[in-house]
Design a protein around this motif. Sequence first.
Motif, mmCIF file in Angstrom:
data_model
loop_
_atom_site.group_PDB
_atom_site.id
_atom_site.type_symbol
_atom_site.label_atom_id
_atom_site.label_comp_id
_atom_site.label_asym_id
_atom_site.label_seq_id
_atom_site.Cartn_x
_atom_site.Cartn_y
_atom_site.Cartn_z
ATOM 1 N N LEU A 109 45.729 27.883 54.067
ATOM 2 C CA LEU A 109 45.372 27.882 52.655
ATOM 3 C C LEU A 109 46.198 28.908 51.885
ATOM 4 C CD1 LEU A 109 41.474 27.688 52.884
ATOM 5 C CD2 LEU A 109 43.128 25.812 52.802
ATOM 6 N N LYS A 110 46.583 28.540 50.681
ATOM 7 C CA LYS A 110 47.370 29.433 49.818
ATOM 8 C C LYS A 110 46.555 29.757 48.574
ATOM 9 C CE LYS A 110 51.760 27.402 51.342
ATOM 10 N NZ LYS A 110 51.150 26.425 52.273
ATOM 11 N N ILE A 111 46.665 31.000 48.102
ATOM 12 C CA ILE A 111 45.857 31.460 46.981
ATOM 13 C C ILE A 111 46.091 30.623 45.729
ATOM 14 C CG2 ILE A 111 47.549 33.184 46.225
ATOM 15 C CD1 ILE A 111 43.734 33.667 46.212
ATOM 16 N N SER A 112 47.331 30.186 45.489
ATOM 17 C CA SER A 112 47.631 29.390 44.295
ATOM 18 C C SER A 112 46.933 28.036 44.353
ATOM 19 C CB SER A 112 49.147 29.193 44.168
ATOM 20 O OG SER A 112 49.672 28.559 45.320
ATOM 21 N N GLU A 113 46.862 27.443 45.562
ATOM 22 C CA GLU A 113 46.214 26.147 45.709
ATOM 23 C C GLU A 113 44.698 26.278 45.614
ATOM 24 O OE1 GLU A 113 47.733 24.809 49.424
ATOM 25 O OE2 GLU A 113 49.715 24.296 48.627
ATOM 26 N N ILE A 114 44.160 27.384 46.124
ATOM 27 C CA ILE A 114 42.722 27.633 46.000
ATOM 28 C C ILE A 114 42.356 27.779 44.526
ATOM 29 C CG2 ILE A 114 40.885 29.294 46.472
ATOM 30 C CD1 ILE A 114 42.232 29.883 49.141
ATOM 31 N N LEU A 115 43.170 28.542 43.788
ATOM 32 C CA LEU A 115 42.923 28.757 42.363
ATOM 33 C C LEU A 115 42.950 27.436 41.602
ATOM 34 C CD1 LEU A 115 42.567 30.453 39.828
ATOM 35 C CD2 LEU A 115 45.044 30.864 39.843
ATOM 36 N N GLU A 116 43.948 26.630 41.882
ATOM 37 C CA GLU A 116 44.074 25.332 41.202
ATOM 38 C C GLU A 116 42.875 24.440 41.502
ATOM 39 O OE1 GLU A 116 47.159 21.503 41.048
ATOM 40 O OE2 GLU A 116 47.705 23.328 42.142
ATOM 41 N N CYS A 117 42.421 24.509 42.753
ATOM 42 C CA CYS A 117 41.282 23.692 43.170
ATOM 43 C C CYS A 117 39.994 24.155 42.486
ATOM 44 C CB CYS A 117 41.133 23.773 44.688
ATOM 45 S SG CYS A 117 39.767 22.799 45.353
ATOM 46 N N LEU A 118 39.722 25.453 42.532
ATOM 47 C CA LEU A 118 38.486 25.988 41.957
ATOM 48 C C LEU A 118 38.432 25.806 40.441
ATOM 49 C CD1 LEU A 118 38.079 29.329 43.967
ATOM 50 C CD2 LEU A 118 36.823 27.199 44.297
ATOM 51 N N SER A 119 39.596 25.893 39.805
ATOM 52 C CA SER A 119 39.655 25.818 38.337
ATOM 53 C C SER A 119 39.223 24.460 37.798
ATOM 54 C CB SER A 119 41.078 26.131 37.856
ATOM 55 O OG SER A 119 41.446 27.452 38.214
ATOM 56 N N GLN A 120 39.171 23.461 38.673
ATOM 57 C CA GLN A 120 38.713 22.141 38.228
ATOM 58 C C GLN A 120 37.244 22.162 37.811
ATOM 59 O OE1 GLN A 120 39.893 18.743 40.782
ATOM 60 N NE2 GLN A 120 41.035 20.237 41.999
ATOM 61 N N TRP A 121 36.449 23.055 38.448
ATOM 62 C CA TRP A 121 35.003 23.035 38.229
ATOM 63 C C TRP A 121 34.412 24.359 37.734
ATOM 64 C CZ3 TRP A 121 36.887 21.388 43.207
ATOM 65 C CH2 TRP A 121 37.050 20.003 43.298
ATOM 66 N N PHE A 122 35.155 25.465 37.924
ATOM 67 C CA PHE A 122 34.561 26.766 37.618
ATOM 68 C C PHE A 122 35.496 27.612 36.751
ATOM 69 C CE2 PHE A 122 33.226 25.467 41.901
ATOM 70 C CZ PHE A 122 31.853 25.339 41.691
ATOM 71 N N ASP A 123 34.878 28.443 35.928
ATOM 72 C CA ASP A 123 35.616 29.410 35.129
ATOM 73 C C ASP A 123 35.612 30.725 35.896
ATOM 74 O OD1 ASP A 123 36.904 30.801 33.165
ATOM 75 O OD2 ASP A 123 35.117 31.078 31.918
ATOM 76 N N LEU A 124 36.698 30.999 36.605
ATOM 77 C CA LEU A 124 36.743 32.134 37.524
ATOM 78 C C LEU A 124 37.520 33.296 36.939
ATOM 79 C CD1 LEU A 124 37.419 30.321 40.903
ATOM 80 C CD2 LEU A 124 35.302 31.399 40.181
ATOM 81 N N ALA A 125 37.012 34.489 37.189
ATOM 82 C CA ALA A 125 37.723 35.713 36.809
ATOM 83 C C ALA A 125 38.415 36.283 38.037
ATOM 84 C CB ALA A 125 36.749 36.732 36.232
ATOM 85 N N TYR A 126 39.672 36.667 37.870
ATOM 86 C CA TYR A 126 40.421 37.272 38.964
ATOM 87 C C TYR A 126 40.063 38.751 39.033
ATOM 88 C CZ TYR A 126 44.274 36.790 42.275
ATOM 89 O OH TYR A 126 45.022 36.696 43.411
ATOM 90 N N ASP A 127 39.852 39.274 40.223
ATOM 91 C CA ASP A 127 39.425 40.660 40.412
ATOM 92 C C ASP A 127 40.621 41.591 40.255
ATOM 93 O OD1 ASP A 127 38.381 43.067 41.205
ATOM 94 O OD2 ASP A 127 37.122 42.193 42.763
ATOM 95 N N THR A 128 40.785 42.158 39.055
ATOM 96 C CA THR A 128 41.950 43.006 38.784
ATOM 97 C C THR A 128 41.889 44.313 39.556
ATOM 98 O OG1 THR A 128 40.808 43.873 36.844
ATOM 99 C CG2 THR A 128 42.322 42.047 36.488
ATOM 100 N N VAL A 129 40.670 44.807 39.823
ATOM 101 C CA VAL A 129 40.534 46.038 40.619
ATOM 102 C C VAL A 129 41.067 45.810 42.026
ATOM 103 C CG1 VAL A 129 38.893 47.678 41.617
ATOM 104 C CG2 VAL A 129 38.567 46.833 39.282
ATOM 105 N N LYS A 130 40.721 44.654 42.594
ATOM 106 C CA LYS A 130 41.207 44.330 43.931
ATOM 107 C C LYS A 130 42.719 44.170 43.930
ATOM 108 C CE LYS A 130 40.653 41.124 47.805
ATOM 109 N NZ LYS A 130 40.552 42.190 48.795
ATOM 110 N N MET A 131 43.254 43.564 42.877
ATOM 111 C CA MET A 131 44.706 43.393 42.782
ATOM 112 C C MET A 131 45.408 44.744 42.812
ATOM 113 S SD MET A 131 45.110 40.383 39.935
ATOM 114 C CE MET A 131 46.884 40.563 39.916
ATOM 115 N N GLU A 132 44.867 45.720 42.073
ATOM 116 C CA GLU A 132 45.465 47.055 42.034
ATOM 117 C C GLU A 132 45.380 47.720 43.414
ATOM 118 O OE1 GLU A 132 47.447 50.337 40.798
ATOM 119 O OE2 GLU A 132 47.211 48.409 39.785
ATOM 120 N N THR A 133 44.239 47.538 44.082
ATOM 121 C CA THR A 133 44.078 48.088 45.431
ATOM 122 C C THR A 133 45.103 47.498 46.380
ATOM 123 O OG1 THR A 133 41.714 48.354 45.072
ATOM 124 C CG2 THR A 133 42.457 48.378 47.353
#
Length: 359
Positions: A109-133
């Motif tokens: 699984l790739k993060i870009s494909e997961i994002l594209e898949c989830l975005s079909q049904w949910f309004d998701l926020a990306y965890d910016t704190v985790k990104m910085e970590t």
Amino acid sequence: MNDLINVLIVDDNSVNRIAAKSQLLSFQVNVLEADSGECAIQIVKNEKIDIIFMDILMPEMDGIQTTRYIRMLDKENRIKIIATSGTEIQNQEQYLKINKFDSILLKPLKISEILECLSQWFDLAYDTVKMETERKEMCTYGILSKFFGRIQDLDLQEGLKYAHHSQECYLRVMKTSLRQLNDTIHRLHDLLKIKNNKQIYLQLHSIKSVFFYLGAQDLGKKTNDFETIFMQRNENNSNNSIYIKSMQDFQLFIQRITIFHNELEQAIQAYDSSINKEQNETNETGGSIDEINQLIEMITLHVYRFEYVEIMNGLKSLEQIVNEKGRYYVSEAIAATEDFNYDKVKAMLVGCWNEVNDQ
């Protein structure tokens, strides 16, 4: 927590679950795990699940059977179910309709494909704190390179990409993969003796994504090639020259993954020894009995709640303040947590408590 999307990962392969969870936690979601179809059904009965990533090929109850059962429970068809497969599916649209899946993703699984898949049904926020970590964790790449950079078939940057650049997650993938590869290599040797092509195919299918998640891309591709060969093979062609040649190539491949396993094992041992030495040098005095007992009680509470991240963080803190004998129980508890063996984690915490309070 109730406002978060509840995601369930269903896969009998623990490496696949670790990698998928590390990527999903980059979104503001709550992640649960199941290692079988039966376990997944129980979770769906007891929890409000919004979306499921369902492995298709599992022993006993496979992903298709599990999905059909869940659809019977979910009369309103509210739960989104995403099929995950290590093999390309032909006629995907028809396949999804027949088997009642909402979508399908190929492993790894790739993060870009997961994002594209989830975005079909949910309004998701990306965890910016985790990104910085994660960006900060990339600074430790040199440490990993020191111990693992000499393994010929291992691409650290590729493996870290699948672990979403989390060093902690990548090390968990490595250690879990090591145990799985060891078991698979022994099984392949036994299966070759009895020429059980179907079981060889299943064993290869189970480790293909493991190699990709590690960053061993060429080993993953070779595994896929041999998987295809054994999937198509039958007893009638077992004596022809092509079969004999491919069997010889396969035996060489087993030797290659055995060398890879041994190199990875040695590197992990060297890395762990180095980390333990640093901890021993910086934590000679340890903590008080009250501090240790309070921490053990807190970790035990997290164990009963199956809160993986909190358990691991607590155990790592505990490891720094107990004596040498106590560290044995903590290290065993960490290994058991990585295997999701929470009963053993409880037993090791009891052992650690006894060791500390018997002093």
